[in-house]
Motif scaffolding. Structure first.
Motif, PDB file in Angstrom:
ATOM      1  N   GLN A  42      -9.499  10.664  11.614  1.00 38.57           N
ATOM      2  CA  GLN A  42      -9.718  12.077  11.292  1.00 38.57           C
ATOM      3  C   GLN A  42      -9.184  12.401   9.893  1.00 38.57           C
ATOM      4  O   GLN A  42      -9.832  13.112   9.131  1.00 38.57           O
ATOM      5  CB  GLN A  42      -9.030  12.955  12.337  1.00 38.57           C
ATOM      6  CG  GLN A  42      -9.472  14.389  12.314  1.00 38.57           C
ATOM      7  CD  GLN A  42     -10.919  14.548  12.751  1.00 38.57           C
ATOM      8  OE1 GLN A  42     -11.424  13.762  13.530  1.00 38.57           O
ATOM      9  NE2 GLN A  42     -11.582  15.552  12.264  1.00 38.57           N
ATOM     10  N   MET A  45     -11.629  10.936   7.365  1.00 36.52           N
ATOM     11  CA  MET A  45     -12.862  11.719   7.267  1.00 36.52           C
ATOM     12  C   MET A  45     -12.613  13.035   6.525  1.00 36.52           C
ATOM     13  O   MET A  45     -13.443  13.465   5.725  1.00 36.52           O
ATOM     14  CB  MET A  45     -13.435  11.993   8.661  1.00 36.52           C
ATOM     15  CG  MET A  45     -13.908  10.742   9.369  1.00 36.52           C
ATOM     16  SD  MET A  45     -15.134   9.824   8.431  1.00 36.52           S
ATOM     17  CE  MET A  45     -16.506  10.958   8.508  1.00 36.52           C
ATOM     18  N   ASN A  46     -11.482  13.675   6.769  1.00 35.63           N
ATOM     19  CA  ASN A  46     -11.153  14.902   6.046  1.00 35.63           C
ATOM     20  C   ASN A  46     -10.986  14.626   4.557  1.00 35.63           C
ATOM     21  O   ASN A  46     -11.475  15.395   3.715  1.00 35.63           O
ATOM     22  CB  ASN A  46      -9.872  15.534   6.599  1.00 35.63           C
ATOM     23  CG  ASN A  46     -10.106  16.211   7.926  1.00 35.63           C
ATOM     24  OD1 ASN A  46     -11.220  16.621   8.230  1.00 35.63           O
ATOM     25  ND2 ASN A  46      -9.061  16.331   8.716  1.00 35.63           N
ATOM     26  N   HIS A  47     -10.321  13.541   4.231  1.00 31.31           N
ATOM     27  CA  HIS A  47     -10.132  13.193   2.826  1.00 31.31           C
ATOM     28  C   HIS A  47     -11.477  12.945   2.152  1.00 31.31           C
ATOM     29  O   HIS A  47     -11.722  13.428   1.042  1.00 31.31           O
ATOM     30  CB  HIS A  47      -9.240  11.955   2.718  1.00 31.31           C
ATOM     31  CG  HIS A  47      -9.048  11.479   1.308  1.00 31.31           C
ATOM     32  ND1 HIS A  47      -8.166  12.076   0.446  1.00 31.31           N
ATOM     33  CD2 HIS A  47      -9.643  10.488   0.611  1.00 31.31           C
ATOM     34  CE1 HIS A  47      -8.232  11.463  -0.723  1.00 31.31           C
ATOM     35  NE2 HIS A  47      -9.110  10.491  -0.635  1.00 31.31           N
ATOM     36  N   LEU A  48     -12.340  12.192   2.809  1.00 29.07           N
ATOM     37  CA  LEU A  48     -13.644  11.885   2.218  1.00 29.07           C
ATOM     38  C   LEU A  48     -14.496  13.142   2.068  1.00 29.07           C
ATOM     39  O   LEU A  48     -15.207  13.296   1.071  1.00 29.07           O
ATOM     40  CB  LEU A  48     -14.372  10.840   3.070  1.00 29.07           C
ATOM     41  CG  LEU A  48     -13.768   9.437   3.045  1.00 29.07           C
ATOM     42  CD1 LEU A  48     -14.497   8.539   4.026  1.00 29.07           C
ATOM     43  CD2 LEU A  48     -13.821   8.854   1.644  1.00 29.07           C
ATOM     44  N   SER A  49     -14.435  14.039   3.023  1.00 31.83           N
ATOM     45  CA  SER A  49     -15.264  15.232   2.934  1.00 31.83           C
ATOM     46  C   SER A  49     -14.756  16.200   1.861  1.00 31.83           C
ATOM     47  O   SER A  49     -15.550  16.884   1.235  1.00 31.83           O
ATOM     48  CB  SER A  49     -15.335  15.938   4.283  1.00 31.83           C
ATOM     49  OG  SER A  49     -14.075  16.454   4.637  1.00 31.83           O
ATOM     50  N   HIS A  50     -13.442  16.218   1.612  1.00 36.69           N
ATOM     51  CA  HIS A  50     -12.890  17.126   0.594  1.00 36.69           C
ATOM     52  C   HIS A  50     -12.993  16.555  -0.813  1.00 36.69           C
ATOM     53  O   HIS A  50     -12.924  17.300  -1.782  1.00 36.69           O
ATOM     54  CB  HIS A  50     -11.424  17.432   0.899  1.00 36.69           C
ATOM     55  CG  HIS A  50     -11.266  18.331   2.080  1.00 36.69           C
ATOM     56  ND1 HIS A  50     -10.295  18.118   3.027  1.00 36.69           N
ATOM     57  CD2 HIS A  50     -11.959  19.409   2.496  1.00 36.69           C
ATOM     58  CE1 HIS A  50     -10.397  19.039   3.962  1.00 36.69           C
ATOM     59  NE2 HIS A  50     -11.398  19.842   3.671  1.00 36.69           N
ATOM     60  N   ASN A  52     -15.561  14.575  -1.969  1.00 38.29           N
ATOM     61  CA  ASN A  52     -16.908  14.062  -2.166  1.00 38.29           C
ATOM     62  C   ASN A  52     -17.516  14.756  -3.378  1.00 38.29           C
ATOM     63  O   ASN A  52     -17.881  15.927  -3.315  1.00 38.29           O
ATOM     64  CB  ASN A  52     -17.758  14.305  -0.902  1.00 38.29           C
ATOM     65  CG  ASN A  52     -19.125  13.698  -1.037  1.00 38.29           C
ATOM     66  OD1 ASN A  52     -19.409  12.978  -1.972  1.00 38.29           O
ATOM     67  ND2 ASN A  52     -19.990  14.013  -0.093  1.00 38.29           N
TER      68      ASN A  52
END
Length: 56
Positions: A42, A45-50, A52
């Motif tokens: 999680q 995924m949060n790091h990648l979404s922020h 991007n």
């Protein structure tokens, strides 16, 4: 007598390794189905979404 002992050890050894293989498969199947329960996944995924910055 020796053959019987070898057969028993072979069966126990195969059962030990097959049980380990089955439990790893079950663990992986559970991890794939319940990946959102995993805090590390999680966080990733949060790091990648922020972060991007892909224009596509």
């Amino acid at each position: 007598m020796l053959y019987t002992l070898v057969v028993i050890l072979a069966v126990l050894g195969a059962a030990y390794f097959l049980t380990g293989s089955i439990s790893l498969r079950a663990r992986d199947k559970h991890a794939i189905r319940h990946y959102d329960d995993d805090a590390y996944a999680q966080q990733t995924m949060n790091h990648l979404s922020h972060h991007n910055h892909n224009p596509f």
